[in-house]
Design a protein around this motif. Structure first.
Motif, PDB file in Angstrom:
ATOM      1  N   SER A  97     -37.918 -19.387   5.756  1.00 29.32           N
ATOM      2  CA  SER A  97     -37.879 -19.756   4.343  1.00 29.32           C
ATOM      3  C   SER A  97     -37.794 -18.505   3.479  1.00 29.32           C
ATOM      4  O   SER A  97     -37.941 -17.377   3.960  1.00 29.32           O
ATOM      5  N   ASP A 119     -33.457 -17.888   4.248  1.00 27.07           N
ATOM      6  CA  ASP A 119     -32.921 -19.246   4.149  1.00 27.07           C
ATOM      7  C   ASP A 119     -31.711 -19.165   3.231  1.00 27.07           C
ATOM      8  O   ASP A 119     -31.847 -19.092   2.010  1.00 27.07           O
ATOM      9  N   ARG A 121     -32.474 -19.076   8.732  1.00 26.45           N
ATOM     10  CA  ARG A 121     -31.956 -20.426   8.529  1.00 26.45           C
ATOM     11  C   ARG A 121     -30.674 -20.329   7.718  1.00 26.45           C
ATOM     12  O   ARG A 121     -30.647 -19.743   6.639  1.00 26.45           O
ATOM     13  N   ASP A 123     -27.119 -27.480   9.320  1.00 31.23           N
ATOM     14  CA  ASP A 123     -28.330 -26.728   9.003  1.00 31.23           C
ATOM     15  C   ASP A 123     -28.827 -26.136  10.327  1.00 31.23           C
ATOM     16  O   ASP A 123     -29.218 -26.879  11.235  1.00 31.23           O
TER      17      ASP A 123
END
Length: 509
Positions: free
Chosen positions: A154, A159, A217, A267
């Motif tokens: 995150s 991210d 991510r 994703d």
């Protein structure tokens, strides 16, 4: 050129002319908690010129490529406009009176599950041109209470969005589009597909990104007009897929390759600590058009480079890849089965002139009138030589299997006459090789791939997939919805149909 981190966020997203995708405001929105406002502002674009970005040779559509020759039920070509022979997208100041253009404010309640979305211009017949000009952006709905326990990578650095598109450029950096039709006596400007020579990520051609040895991510989206992307890493790194389009998977799926149709999102988690090399190339080997077109050339095979730090991460990587993700309790019992047929119209020399769904125009009355709150089974039959990304507005859906057509010439000849899949014995022809949907695509999606000369089974839900909840608005109100192929050139001419939802008491089904 290195990809910079995302723009520091704005609570209110303003849509205006933007030079490049890196200027997009941070696309984070919390579902169930915050109303989101989208305001159209007629502000002048920046006046500074583009730097040179890459090749300036236009791609010519391969006229020699083979397509099955067929004559589906006749339909009228959409009206065309006489436009310039070449489209040059250049950022120039607009006159002062442009500020007085109309503006509207739209409110979105974001009452749906967490996931990845995007928004773009949808001008009828001009979508392919306006998206080339950059009228698109990312939109993420977050649910902190649901997602925080997953402990995924995150923050702005770890991210990230990777917005991939192919583009061709003039030497001054403006976008090139050949707007001379491949059959100009039928359609002066339209060509079957736009394929750019340069691969761009977040608006930069063949960029690089410096990364630490840790997990990242990446929300990867293909915003190309027509190009499919089959992605892989040059050093053998894997993608750990955690979601696709607007939903999570039940559990992570590890795969060395990802096939993205136009408008499709994956994703993924990539662990750069799983390699001993100091760099890796994100590559593409998908033919164009997909799946039987020209092999990807050197310019299309390279997407971007990741420069991996030789040292341990500056900040310890405490993120994890959980063994389970999200399950969406929802009914999968369809009440209606529909047959949807995709056609392409060709000249005797196999040149494409236009396309259609069910042999009908967008202007023809809606034939797909699902009941709001219902679940349907769509059997989508592709009678063209290309794969098509099917996109339905409003609905959530997922493909379950694809079955190749047996004796397709017999079936096509019947469809040319009757345009009725049941009357032409589709159940007798859809008996060929069965291809199951890859595990990492078994999610509630916005786009599914429809293979050529096959029938793909798609479950479609016309409500919220979380607990079969009803829409928090009247989905039967005007101006209704559409569904279409998300190859923008096909959508514009005119593989697109209306979708009209009806209330249960008013349904005749």
């Amino acid at each position: 050129m290195e990809i910079p981190p995302r723009h520091p966020g704005l609570e209110r997203l303003r849509l205006r002319h933007m030079q490049r995708l890196r200027h997009l405001p941070r696309p984070n929105h919390r579902g169930h908690q915050r109303r989101h406002h989208l305001r159209h502002l007629a502000q002048p674009p920046p006046s500074h010129p583009h730097p040179p970005l890459g090749p300036n040779r236009p791609h010519r559509h391969p006229h020699h490529r083979r397509r099955p020759h067929r004559r589906p039920p006749p339909r009228r070509c959409p009206r065309t406009r006489q436009r310039r022979q070449r489209l040059r997208v250049v950022h120039q100041p607009l006159p002062r009176e442009g500020w007085a253009w109309s503006r509207s404010t739209y409110t979105y309640t974001n009452v749906q599950h967490a996931g990845n979305l995007w928004y773009h211009d949808h001008a009828l017949g001009l979508t392919r041109e306006n998206l080339l000009a950059g009228l698109l952006g990312m939109y993420v709905i977050r649910d902190p209470a649901l997602e925080a326990p997953l402990n995924l990578p995150s923050g702005e650095e770890f991210d990230r969005h990777l917005v991939i598109a192919d583009r061709s450029f003039y030497s001054d950096g403006s976008i090139f589009m050949n707007s001379t039709g491949n059959v100009p006596y039928i359609h002066p400007q339209w060509q079957p597909e736009y394929f750019g020579e340069a691969m761009t990520v977040n608006g930069k051609a063949w960029p690089f990104l410096a990364v630490q040895r840790r997990k990242y991510r990446f929300r990867i989206i293909n915003v190309s007009n027509a190009r499919y992307l089959n992605l892989n890493f040059s050093n053998g790194l894997n993608f750990t897929v955690i979601g696709s389009d607007t939903s999570y998977l039940p559990a992570p799926i590890v795969t060395p390759t990802l096939l993205l149709s136009p408008a499709e999102i994956f994703d993924v988690i990539v662990d750069f600590n799983a390699t001993t090399t100091n760099e890796t190339i994100l590559q593409n080997d998908s033919p164009y058009p997909y799946p039987n077109g020209t092999p990807a050339g050197p310019l299309h095979q390279t997407i971007m480079k990741f420069s991996i730090s030789p040292n341990q991460p500056i900040t310890p990587d405490n993120s994890t890849i959980p063994t389970t993700l999200i399950n969406y309790p929802t009914s999968l019992s369809p009440t209606v089965t529909r047959y949807i047929t995709m056609y392409e119209y060709l000249t005797p020399s196999n040149q494409s002139t236009h396309l259609s769904i069910n042999g009908l125009r967008l202007e023809d009355p809606a034939t797909e009138t699902p009941v709001t709150g219902s679940t349907e089974l769509w059997e989508v039959i592709n009678l063209t030589g290309d794969d098509h990304p099917l996109h339905l507005h409003l609905a959530m859906f997922q493909a379950t299997k694809t079955v190749a057509l047996v004796d397709p010439d017999v079936f096509v000849a019947c469809m040319n006459v009757s345009n009725d899949a049941v009357a032409c014995n589709i159940t007798g022809h859809a008996t060929g090789k069965v291809t199951n949907v890859p595990e990492h695509e078994k999610a509630w999606k916005n786009v599914v791939k429809i293979a050529p000369m096959s029938m793909t089974t798609v479950i479609v839900k016309f409500n919220l997939v979380e607990g079969d909840k009803p829409y928090p608005f009247d989905a039967t109100s005007k101006p209704d919805y559409v569904y279409h192929c998300h190859i923008l050139d096909h959508e514009d001419n005119a593989m697109i149909r209306p979708l009209k939802l009806v209330a249960p008491l008013l349904s005749a089904e």
